[in-house]
Design an enzyme around this catalytic site. Sequence first.
Site, PDB file in Angstrom:
ATOM      1  N   ARG A 240      94.366   8.675  -4.441  1.00  0.00           N
ATOM      2  CA  ARG A 240      93.713   7.245  -4.625  1.00  0.00           C
ATOM      3  C   ARG A 240      94.440   6.817  -5.934  1.00  0.00           C
ATOM      4  O   ARG A 240      94.914   7.598  -6.847  1.00  0.00           O
ATOM      5  CB  ARG A 240      92.165   7.696  -4.473  1.00  0.00           C
TER       6      ARG A 240
ATOM      7  N   HIS B 221      78.331  13.607  -4.461  1.00  0.00           N
ATOM      8  CA  HIS B 221      79.577  13.994  -4.261  1.00  0.00           C
ATOM      9  C   HIS B 221      79.399  15.419  -4.212  1.00  0.00           C
ATOM     10  O   HIS B 221      79.704  16.127  -5.322  1.00  0.00           O
ATOM     11  CB  HIS B 221      80.435  13.393  -5.527  1.00  0.00           C
TER      12      HIS B 221
ATOM     13  N   SER C  33      87.463  16.738  -7.860  1.00  0.00           N
ATOM     14  CA  SER C  33      88.491  17.398  -7.101  1.00  0.00           C
ATOM     15  C   SER C  33      89.088  18.369  -7.254  1.00  0.00           C
ATOM     16  O   SER C  33      89.437  18.787  -8.348  1.00  0.00           O
ATOM     17  CB  SER C  33      89.535  16.346  -7.079  1.00  0.00           C
TER      18      SER C  33
ATOM     19  N   LYS D 277      84.574  22.165  -3.777  1.00  0.00           N
ATOM     20  CA  LYS D 277      83.739  21.861  -2.690  1.00  0.00           C
ATOM     21  C   LYS D 277      83.778  22.372  -1.400  1.00  0.00           C
ATOM     22  O   LYS D 277      83.035  23.183  -0.747  1.00  0.00           O
ATOM     23  CB  LYS D 277      83.274  20.351  -2.985  1.00  0.00           C
ATOM     24  N   THR D 278      85.183  22.124  -0.772  1.00  0.00           N
ATOM     25  CA  THR D 278      85.501  22.262   0.650  1.00  0.00           C
ATOM     26  C   THR D 278      85.673  23.843   0.844  1.00  0.00           C
ATOM     27  O   THR D 278      84.889  24.557   1.426  1.00  0.00           O
ATOM     28  CB  THR D 278      86.771  21.685   0.989  1.00  0.00           C
TER      29      THR D 278
HETATM   30  P1  ATP Z   1      88.098  17.251  -3.407  1.00  0.00           P
HETATM   31  O1  ATP Z   1      87.033  16.529  -3.959  1.00  0.00           O
HETATM   32  O2  ATP Z   1      89.235  16.573  -3.678  1.00  0.00           O
HETATM   33  O3  ATP Z   1      88.088  17.535  -1.702  1.00  0.00           O
HETATM   34  P2  ATP Z   1      87.360  20.141  -3.641  1.00  0.00           P
HETATM   35  O4  ATP Z   1      86.214  20.133  -4.575  1.00  0.00           O
HETATM   36  O5  ATP Z   1      86.812  20.041  -2.182  1.00  0.00           O
HETATM   37  O6  ATP Z   1      88.130  18.614  -3.643  1.00  0.00           O
HETATM   38  P3  ATP Z   1      88.862  22.312  -2.660  1.00  0.00           P
HETATM   39  O7  ATP Z   1      89.618  21.466  -1.587  1.00  0.00           O
HETATM   40  O8  ATP Z   1      87.839  23.150  -2.177  1.00  0.00           O
HETATM   41  O9  ATP Z   1      88.385  21.103  -3.778  1.00  0.00           O
HETATM   42  O10 ATP Z   1      89.891  22.975  -3.710  1.00  0.00           O
HETATM   43  C1  ATP Z   1      89.835  23.864  -4.358  1.00  0.00           C
HETATM   44  C2  ATP Z   1      91.372  24.587  -4.511  1.00  0.00           C
HETATM   45  O11 ATP Z   1      91.453  25.712  -5.397  1.00  0.00           O
HETATM   46  C3  ATP Z   1      91.825  25.131  -3.272  1.00  0.00           C
HETATM   47  O12 ATP Z   1      93.089  25.263  -2.982  1.00  0.00           O
HETATM   48  C4  ATP Z   1      91.504  26.827  -3.290  1.00  0.00           C
HETATM   49  O13 ATP Z   1      92.243  27.648  -2.426  1.00  0.00           O
HETATM   50  C5  ATP Z   1      91.859  26.917  -4.989  1.00  0.00           C
HETATM   51  N1  ATP Z   1      91.089  28.081  -5.538  1.00  0.00           N
HETATM   52  C6  ATP Z   1      91.822  29.103  -6.154  1.00  0.00           C
HETATM   53  N2  ATP Z   1      90.792  29.964  -6.933  1.00  0.00           N
HETATM   54  C7  ATP Z   1      89.738  29.319  -6.421  1.00  0.00           C
HETATM   55  C8  ATP Z   1      88.241  29.912  -6.567  1.00  0.00           C
HETATM   56  N3  ATP Z   1      87.992  30.778  -7.393  1.00  0.00           N
HETATM   57  N4  ATP Z   1      87.307  29.195  -6.171  1.00  0.00           N
HETATM   58  C9  ATP Z   1      87.628  27.906  -5.539  1.00  0.00           C
HETATM   59  N5  ATP Z   1      88.707  27.391  -5.254  1.00  0.00           N
HETATM   60  C10 ATP Z   1      89.858  28.260  -5.557  1.00  0.00           C
HETATM   61 MN    MN Z   2      86.976  18.649  -0.760  1.00  0.00          MN
END
Ligand code: ATP
Ligand code: MN
Length: 538
Positions: free
Chosen positions: A60, A221, A239, A243-244
């Site tokens: 973005r 969020h 980000s 979360k995902t």
């Molecule tokens: P967005 O808001 O951009 O969608 P998000 O909060 O959903 O971001 P994720 O897509 O879950 O973020 O990304 C977390 C990333 O960190 C993933 O690539 C995951 O494999 C990696 N990761 C590595 N170690 C950890 C951990 N201990 N806990 C969570 N995620 C981890």
């Molecule tokens: Mn996400």
Amino acid sequence: MSIKNIKINTVSLESYGINNARINYQLSPKQLHDISIEKGLGVEVSSGALAVNTGEFTGRSPKDRFIVKDSITKDLVWWGDINIPFKADKFDKLYNKVVDYLSDKEVFVRDCYACADPNYRLNLRVINEYPWSNQFAYNMFLRPEKEDLKRFKPEWIVINAPGFMANPDEDGTRQHNFAILNFTRKVALIGGTGYTGEIKKGIFSALNFILPVFKDTLPMHCSANVGKEGDTAIFFGLSGTGKTTLSTDANRSLIGDDEHGWTNDNNIFNFEGGCYAKVINLTREKEPEIYDAIKKGAILENVVLKPNAEVDFADTSITQNTRVSYPIHFIENIQVPSVGFNPKNIFFLTADAFGVIPPISKLTPSQAAYHFISGYTAKVAGTEAGVVEPQPSFSACFGAPFMPLHPAKYAEMLSKKMIEAKVNVWLVNTGWTGGPYGVGKRIELKYTRAMINAVLNGDLGLYNYDDYHIHSVFGVAQPRTCPGVPKSVLSPRQTWNDDNAYYTMAFKLTNAFRKNFKKFESHCNEEIRRGGPQRYAF
Ligand code: ATP
Ligand code: MN
């Protein structure tokens, strides 16, 4: 073809000013997948998913996100660097240029909606220049039934023209790309960028205004899932904090991975109908549900392929922000519809690159409010060797770029709801352990999952004084033991093997917290201020 059929198979765009366009209305994801490939706009990878490049923008562009300042928004929006005002007459002129640009072209139109709770449903019409952007809208928004389409009345319109370039001098934009929300006309106008996240976050930002202002509902969020006992958990975080990843859990039904509302009827509901996962370094071993969702119908963005059309998830040569979108039913264990009862547990996820925040700790209500307003995570410096200094990053409500109102408004609503629903709030550091970025390493996903599971299974209650330790700097309750996690991992200080270095770094971070909190202090009562770190460097 009966008249009835004609009605739902086509739609007129002339009322929007788009004339003589060749309209592809409500195509199936398979059709859009095939058209994208035929036009050379994407390729099919070995698992069957479509891979596209989003072009110049692979993320973005917050500096090019505007809100039209009009009678609806002028007194309510928290104007500034995040919510940048745009003049209504400039909008009208730019809108006319964009619809002129789309006239005489082939366009892809989709009727869909946001908000899984029918009381909050927002009907959308998404008009895209590219077929794969329209398939993204299919994946990410909620999909109306065929019957539903006959009576479908779109309320908000998304116009998405990645190939249209604005002229900043004439159009009032900062540069050639823009994403503008107009609450009077109910239009999200996106041009000059093909990054699909602008489409979903555009509607998210609109809902972050509409729901609290008109429906007394808190937009968040966060991701959400629900256990077998009907116990909902939600995960806030910026980000990349997880979360995902963490909401996608085979043992719990997924409600949604990014955007939810919390109603006064004690429900939370997903805004979306799909997920948008990061795929950097994705492996089947660590994240099987997401890995297996990358099949026909899913859209990969900005990944690099090996010669056999397999995805090289480790290749970040286009961007670190490689992504996949898929409809939520590509995940096996989901909640249908995407609605859950009041959360029992809330997790604040932070990827602390300073490596000083405990991997899991419990927050008091004051601390929860403080951390919500702070919205801390860290950005790691580029991947170049030798650059090791992490940067603290604060984003109020864990999502400031999408929040049109003052953060205190959302924080007040959340505090009230948290107290009423008696939720437990946990701070989870999914970032660094054993030292800061460059020295330590990212905490293992299996440990983070074990800690979250322990909370959700009731194994980390922290009811007795002996169960936890109050962190001397952050003041949070750090558990002494957790099933499935080595004791040494629970104490960040112990993982460093250097108390002095640890405290020096911890104070560096608490000073950054204090500096950031200054701009909110006047809006926050003593109760919230007390929720901050206990010690700072002077
Ligand atoms: P967005 O808001 O951009 O969608 P998000 O909060 O959903 O971001 P994720 O897509 O879950 O973020 O990304 C977390 C990333 O960190 C993933 O690539 C995951 O494999 C990696 N990761 C590595 N170690 C950890 C951990 N201990 N806990 C969570 N995620 C981890
Ligand atoms: Mn996400």
